[in-house]
Scaffold this motif. Structure first.
Motif, short mmCIF file in Angstrom:
data_model
loop_
_atom_site.label_atom_id
_atom_site.label_comp_id
_atom_site.label_asym_id
_atom_site.label_seq_id
_atom_site.Cartn_x
_atom_site.Cartn_y
_atom_site.Cartn_z
N UNK A 13 0.82 -1.21 0.00
CA UNK A 13 0.00 0.00 0.00
C UNK A 13 0.86 1.26 0.00
N UNK A 14 1.95 1.23 0.73
CA UNK A 14 2.84 2.39 0.79
C UNK A 14 3.34 2.75 -0.60
N UNK A 15 3.78 1.76 -1.36
CA UNK A 15 4.30 2.03 -2.69
C UNK A 15 3.20 2.43 -3.66
N UNK A 16 1.98 1.94 -3.45
CA UNK A 16 0.86 2.40 -4.26
C UNK A 16 0.58 3.87 -4.01
N UNK A 17 0.64 4.28 -2.75
CA UNK A 17 0.46 5.68 -2.42
C UNK A 17 1.57 6.55 -3.00
N UNK A 18 2.79 6.07 -2.92
CA UNK A 18 3.91 6.83 -3.46
C UNK A 18 3.76 7.01 -4.96
N UNK A 19 3.36 5.94 -5.66
CA UNK A 19 3.18 6.06 -7.11
C UNK A 19 2.09 7.06 -7.46
N UNK A 20 1.08 7.17 -6.63
CA UNK A 20 0.05 8.17 -6.87
C UNK A 20 0.47 9.57 -6.46
N UNK A 21 1.31 9.67 -5.44
CA UNK A 21 1.72 10.98 -4.95
C UNK A 21 2.78 11.65 -5.81
N UNK A 22 3.52 10.88 -6.59
CA UNK A 22 4.58 11.48 -7.41
C UNK A 22 4.00 12.48 -8.41
N UNK A 23 3.06 12.10 -9.27
CA UNK A 23 2.51 13.12 -10.17
C UNK A 23 1.65 14.15 -9.44
N UNK A 24 1.00 13.73 -8.36
CA UNK A 24 0.18 14.68 -7.60
C UNK A 24 1.06 15.76 -6.98
N UNK A 25 2.21 15.37 -6.46
CA UNK A 25 3.12 16.35 -5.88
C UNK A 25 3.70 17.25 -6.95
N UNK A 26 4.08 16.67 -8.07
CA UNK A 26 4.66 17.47 -9.14
C UNK A 26 3.66 18.50 -9.66
N UNK A 27 2.46 18.04 -9.96
CA UNK A 27 1.46 18.97 -10.50
C UNK A 27 0.85 19.86 -9.43
N UNK A 28 0.57 19.27 -8.27
CA UNK A 28 -0.09 20.03 -7.21
C UNK A 28 0.77 21.13 -6.63
N UNK A 29 2.00 20.80 -6.31
CA UNK A 29 2.91 21.81 -5.74
C UNK A 29 3.19 22.89 -6.78
N UNK A 30 3.39 22.48 -8.02
CA UNK A 30 3.65 23.45 -9.09
C UNK A 30 2.45 24.38 -9.28
N UNK A 31 1.26 23.81 -9.31
CA UNK A 31 0.06 24.64 -9.49
C UNK A 31 -0.16 25.57 -8.31
N UNK A 32 0.04 25.04 -7.10
CA UNK A 32 -0.15 25.87 -5.91
C UNK A 32 0.82 27.04 -5.89
N UNK A 33 2.09 26.76 -6.15
CA UNK A 33 3.08 27.84 -6.14
C UNK A 33 2.84 28.84 -7.26
N UNK A 34 2.35 28.35 -8.39
CA UNK A 34 2.03 29.25 -9.49
C UNK A 34 0.84 30.13 -9.15
N UNK A 35 -0.15 29.56 -8.45
CA UNK A 35 -1.32 30.35 -8.05
C UNK A 35 -0.96 31.38 -6.98
N UNK A 36 0.01 31.05 -6.14
CA UNK A 36 0.42 31.96 -5.09
C UNK A 36 1.18 33.16 -5.66
N UNK A 37 1.77 32.99 -6.83
CA UNK A 37 2.45 34.12 -7.45
C UNK A 37 3.86 33.82 -7.93
N UNK A 38 4.34 32.62 -7.68
CA UNK A 38 5.67 32.25 -8.16
C UNK A 38 5.58 31.94 -9.65
N UNK A 39 6.60 32.30 -10.39
CA UNK A 39 6.56 32.04 -11.83
C UNK A 39 6.61 30.53 -12.09
N UNK A 40 6.13 30.14 -13.25
CA UNK A 40 6.08 28.73 -13.59
C UNK A 40 7.48 28.13 -13.70
N UNK A 41 8.42 28.90 -14.19
CA UNK A 41 9.79 28.39 -14.32
C UNK A 41 10.46 28.20 -12.97
#
Length: 82
Positions: A3-31
């Motif tokens: 189960x741990x590795x299943x969660x990790x496999x799901x969290x990898x793209x979620x972290x990449x997209x989610x953190x990027x989107x959150x920081x972009x919405x807060x005002x940090x540039x996409x780059x």
């Protein structure tokens, strides 16, 4: 443990997209937000590979019994005198 590795496999793209989107919405540039999101995803992968490394069944049973793969008399494999 699977189960741990299943969660990790799901969290990898979620972290990449989610953190990027959150920081972009807060005002940090996409780059600037993409490397931060990628480093969070990389930290998740590093944790899964090195901190909670997958074990085979033999190692899992010996660790549960308290008998490690190395004995106290020979701490390093192949360190005997020939």
């Amino acid at each position: 443990m699977s189960r741990y590795y299943d969660y990790v496999l799901g969290l990898i793209p979620a972290a990449l997209l989610g953190v990027t989107a959150f920081l972009n919405l807060v005002g940090l540039s996409l780059t600037a937000a993409v490397p931060v999101g990628a480093s969070v995803a990389l930290a998740l992968m590093g944790h899964a590979m090195f901190v909670r490394a997958p074990l085979d069944d033999a190692a899992r049973t010996s660790d549960a019994a308290g008998t490690g793969s190395r004995s106290a008399s020979a701490p390093f494999a192949g360190s005997g005198s020939d």
